[in-house]
Scaffold this motif. Structure first.
Motif, PDB file in Angstrom:
ATOM      1  N   TRP A 308      40.347 -10.677  20.267  1.00 49.18           N
ATOM      2  CA  TRP A 308      39.389  -9.767  21.093  1.00 49.18           C
ATOM      3  C   TRP A 308      40.092 -10.507  22.490  1.00 49.18           C
ATOM      4  CZ3 TRP A 308      36.184  -6.627  22.743  1.00 49.18           C
ATOM      5  CH2 TRP A 308      35.507  -7.150  24.641  1.00 49.18           C
ATOM      6  N   LEU A 309      40.415 -12.257  22.626  1.00 44.90           N
ATOM      7  CA  LEU A 309      40.727 -12.283  24.286  1.00 44.90           C
ATOM      8  C   LEU A 309      42.490 -12.021  24.376  1.00 44.90           C
ATOM      9  CD1 LEU A 309      39.516 -16.298  23.794  1.00 44.90           C
ATOM     10  CD2 LEU A 309      38.746 -13.821  25.357  1.00 44.90           C
ATOM     11  N   THR A 310      42.917 -11.442  23.607  1.00 41.41           N
ATOM     12  CA  THR A 310      44.273 -10.955  23.829  1.00 41.41           C
ATOM     13  C   THR A 310      43.840  -9.541  24.112  1.00 41.41           C
ATOM     14  OG1 THR A 310      44.800 -12.872  22.100  1.00 41.41           O
ATOM     15  CG2 THR A 310      46.118 -10.664  22.492  1.00 41.41           C
ATOM     16  N   SER A 311      43.111  -8.911  23.488  1.00 39.19           N
ATOM     17  CA  SER A 311      43.047  -6.921  24.137  1.00 39.19           C
ATOM     18  C   SER A 311      42.664  -7.778  25.085  1.00 39.19           C
ATOM     19  CB  SER A 311      42.009  -6.762  22.832  1.00 39.19           C
ATOM     20  OG  SER A 311      41.091  -7.059  23.477  1.00 39.19           O
ATOM     21  N   ALA A 392      36.348 -14.055  33.582  1.00 41.45           N
ATOM     22  CA  ALA A 392      37.327 -14.150  33.241  1.00 41.45           C
ATOM     23  C   ALA A 392      38.349 -13.174  33.779  1.00 41.45           C
ATOM     24  CB  ALA A 392      37.726 -14.444  32.038  1.00 41.45           C
ATOM     25  N   ILE A 393      37.574 -11.626  33.214  1.00 42.50           N
ATOM     26  CA  ILE A 393      38.504 -10.601  33.555  1.00 42.50           C
ATOM     27  C   ILE A 393      38.759 -10.493  35.462  1.00 42.50           C
ATOM     28  CG2 ILE A 393      38.255  -7.867  33.902  1.00 42.50           C
ATOM     29  CD1 ILE A 393      37.053  -8.321  31.314  1.00 42.50           C
ATOM     30  N   LEU A 394      37.568 -10.395  36.331  1.00 46.54           N
ATOM     31  CA  LEU A 394      37.593  -9.878  37.324  1.00 46.54           C
ATOM     32  C   LEU A 394      38.501 -11.287  37.664  1.00 46.54           C
ATOM     33  CD1 LEU A 394      33.785 -10.217  38.892  1.00 46.54           C
ATOM     34  CD2 LEU A 394      34.902  -8.330  38.050  1.00 46.54           C
ATOM     35  N   GLU A 395      38.694 -12.447  38.103  1.00 47.46           N
ATOM     36  CA  GLU A 395      39.754 -13.133  38.673  1.00 47.46           C
ATOM     37  C   GLU A 395      40.730 -12.846  37.799  1.00 47.46           C
ATOM     38  OE1 GLU A 395      38.577 -18.270  39.187  1.00 47.46           O
ATOM     39  OE2 GLU A 395      36.567 -17.197  39.670  1.00 47.46           O
ATOM     40  N   SER A 403      40.878  -5.170  44.790  1.00 47.62           N
ATOM     41  CA  SER A 403      40.562  -4.291  43.314  1.00 47.62           C
ATOM     42  C   SER A 403      41.069  -5.043  42.267  1.00 47.62           C
ATOM     43  CB  SER A 403      41.695  -3.136  43.144  1.00 47.62           C
ATOM     44  OG  SER A 403      42.754  -3.070  43.241  1.00 47.62           O
ATOM     45  N   VAL A 404      40.402  -4.900  40.865  1.00 49.94           N
ATOM     46  CA  VAL A 404      40.404  -5.808  39.617  1.00 49.94           C
ATOM     47  C   VAL A 404      41.318  -4.479  38.357  1.00 49.94           C
ATOM     48  CG1 VAL A 404      39.635  -6.753  38.274  1.00 49.94           C
ATOM     49  CG2 VAL A 404      38.919  -7.444  40.395  1.00 49.94           C
ATOM     50  N   TYR A 405      42.070  -5.345  38.391  1.00 45.65           N
ATOM     51  CA  TYR A 405      43.202  -3.707  36.620  1.00 45.65           C
ATOM     52  C   TYR A 405      42.090  -4.407  35.383  1.00 45.65           C
ATOM     53  CZ  TYR A 405      46.001  -3.752  32.584  1.00 45.65           C
ATOM     54  OH  TYR A 405      46.909  -3.314  31.628  1.00 45.65           O
ATOM     55  N   VAL A 406      41.688  -3.107  35.426  1.00 41.06           N
ATOM     56  CA  VAL A 406      41.084  -2.476  34.073  1.00 41.06           C
ATOM     57  C   VAL A 406      42.141  -3.048  32.915  1.00 41.06           C
ATOM     58  CG1 VAL A 406      39.872  -1.759  32.581  1.00 41.06           C
ATOM     59  CG2 VAL A 406      39.586  -1.640  35.441  1.00 41.06           C
ATOM     60  N   PRO A 407      41.255  -3.891  31.510  1.00 41.83           N
ATOM     61  CA  PRO A 407      42.631  -4.161  30.790  1.00 41.83           C
ATOM     62  C   PRO A 407      42.451  -2.881  29.704  1.00 41.83           C
ATOM     63  CG  PRO A 407      41.041  -6.261  30.826  1.00 41.83           C
ATOM     64  CD  PRO A 407      40.669  -5.220  31.381  1.00 41.83           C
ATOM     65  N   PRO A 412      38.327   3.263  27.820  1.00 43.04           N
ATOM     66  CA  PRO A 412      37.735   4.133  27.308  1.00 43.04           C
ATOM     67  C   PRO A 412      36.701   4.123  27.501  1.00 43.04           C
ATOM     68  CG  PRO A 412      39.649   3.236  25.566  1.00 43.04           C
ATOM     69  CD  PRO A 412      39.659   2.828  26.382  1.00 43.04           C
ATOM     70  N   TYR A 413      35.739   2.541  27.176  1.00 41.97           N
ATOM     71  CA  TYR A 413      34.462   2.816  27.835  1.00 41.97           C
ATOM     72  C   TYR A 413      34.136   2.627  29.326  1.00 41.97           C
ATOM     73  CZ  TYR A 413      35.270   1.056  23.106  1.00 41.97           C
ATOM     74  OH  TYR A 413      35.566   0.721  21.567  1.00 41.97           O
TER      75      TYR A 413
END
Length: 425
Positions: A308-311, A392-395, A403-407, A412-413
């Motif tokens: 999950w964290l790798t994804s 964690a995602i934002l930082e 702006s923030v990159y989306v994994p 898709p969501y």
């Protein structure tokens, strides 16, 4: 709770576990003493009851002279049986109370020590060098406010400190995380579950959250119900007082629920933003397996957390949590900690615990294997604690322009969004 037979046969192992946890070792001897009184008073009660029954058969056949003596003995036996019964009940109550205070046996491979004595098992991903990229990273709250995603001021106005609103893209980001996490869990064979947020005392106590963790639990006195701090509680109690067939195992559930924690011992810690809050949503994995398979299942839960964290393309490490930092129900626990750039350190995002038979004994959950019925093992693993994951995602995925990159796993969501754009300076 632990097996009383194990306590009697190997008390030194239990003492060593208590010592490793930093808990009272004298509790072991007090429990041994109470258990001995419980057993001896039980034997005494049974002997007296047997004599009482035998006497009941003799009295009708006795002569007049004999009957008077037998009736006198019967009166004395009646008092003795009553006293023995009371002594047995008191010893049993004391034994159970002491047993409830005893934590699970610590796995022998767990590092001994406190919060800082963990062992790092592995690291994943690359920590970004923001200096080389030419800008200073912003923290998650500033980023969230610029994105129109986080509102802590109004959260505090409405509910108090450590509450927040997720707004706009922040709300969409939570829903994306939850859907992606449930999708991964479902693909791995977990049954998705929406669980109650309020549980009865036996459910909370049965999972081990009314001991050392009681100070962090919200209790509704009027209804005698508890707000759960994790869906582990209702998922563990789901099969309370049941006997499962061996061919049903493993049973794996992925629960989504709101979680409530008083954070009573965290005064002054993580007060900025949404890293440590009183209410949050979480996707939790929960497994029922045979005791022999619990260690392998523990590794499987850890692998799903790492996947999950790798994804999410986050840098993280896996630690083996030290003995004094384990919860009461955990025999062993692994944490996955993500790198938080503005804090300059790894912080816990997910954890997984092997609770062996501890919870199943307290909740009376057993497995039938042929003619044998015995306790099974339970395990839990956080897949996504939403606020910390958003932090964690934002930082980690912020860009110089705010702006923030989306994994890719979340796109898709989020309607295909590749980047979250600021809406405010």
């Amino acid at each position: 709770m632990i097996d009383l037979r194990l306590l009697r046969e190997d008390p030194d192992r239990v003492r060593a576990s208590q010592r490793a946890r930093g808990e009272d070792v004298a509790l072991v001897d007090a429990l041994l003493s109470a258990d001995e009184r419980r057993r001896s008073s039980g034997v005494r009660f049974d002997e007296l009851r047997a004599e009482q029954k035998q006497l009941g058969k003799l009295i009708p056949k006795a002569t007049a002279d004999e009957k008077a003596e037998l009736l006198k003995r019967a009166e004395q036996l009646k008092a003795d049986v009553k006293a023995a019964d009371a002594e047995r009940d008191a010893a049993d109550t004391e034994t159970q109370e002491l047993l409830q205070r005893l934590g699970n046996l610590v796995h022998p491979d767990v590092p001994v020590g406190g919060e800082e004595d963990f062992v790092t098992l592995e690291t994943h991903g690359t920590i970004r060098d923001f200096g080389a990229e030419g800008f200073e990273p912003k923290d998650h709250l500033e980023l969230g406010q610029r994105l129109g995603a986080i509102d802590v001021e109004r959260g505090a106005k409405v509910s108090g400190s450590r509450f927040y609103f997720l707004t706009g893209v922040g709300a969409l980001l939570e829903l994306a995380l939850v859907n992606a996490a449930i999708s991964q869990a479902t693909a791995a064979g977990f049954t998705p579950m929406l669980t109650p947020a309020l549980v009865r005392p036996q459910s909370m106590a049965g999972t081990g959250f009314l001991g050392q963790a009681a100070q962090d639990v919200y209790h509704l006195d009027k209804d005698d119900l508890y707000l759960v701090g994790t869906s582990e509680v209702p998922l563990a109690a789901y099969h309370m007082d049941e006997i499962l067939d061996a061919d049903q195992l493993p049973l794996r559930y992925a629960g989504f629920s709101p979680c409530f924690r008083r954070e009573a011992g965290s005064h002054g810690k993580d007060t900025r933003g949404i890293f440590r809050v009183h209410q949050f949503d979480k996707v939790e994995m929960f497994s029922y397996v045979t005791p022999e398979d619990s260690q392998e299942e523990h590794k499987r839960l850890l692998e799903w957390e790492k996947q999950w964290l790798t994804s999410l393309e986050l840098p993280f490490r896996v630690i083996d949590v030290a003995s004094a930092d384990l919860g009461a129900s955990a025999s062993r626990k692994y944490d996955c900690e993500a790198w938080i750039p503005t804090q300059g350190k790894y912080r816990e995002l997910t954890s997984t615990s092997d609770c062996t038979e501890f919870q199943s004994r307290r909740l009376s959950i057993r497995v039938r294997e042929g003619k044998q019925v015995r306790p099974l093992a339970t395990l839990n693993g956080t897949l996504c604690a939403v606020p910390r994951t958003i932090v964690a995602i934002l930082e980690n995925h912020q860009q110089a322009d705010g702006s923030v990159y989306v994994p890719k796993v979340l796109r898709p969501y989020l309607g295909g969004r590749e980047v979250l754009e600021p809406v405010a300076k």
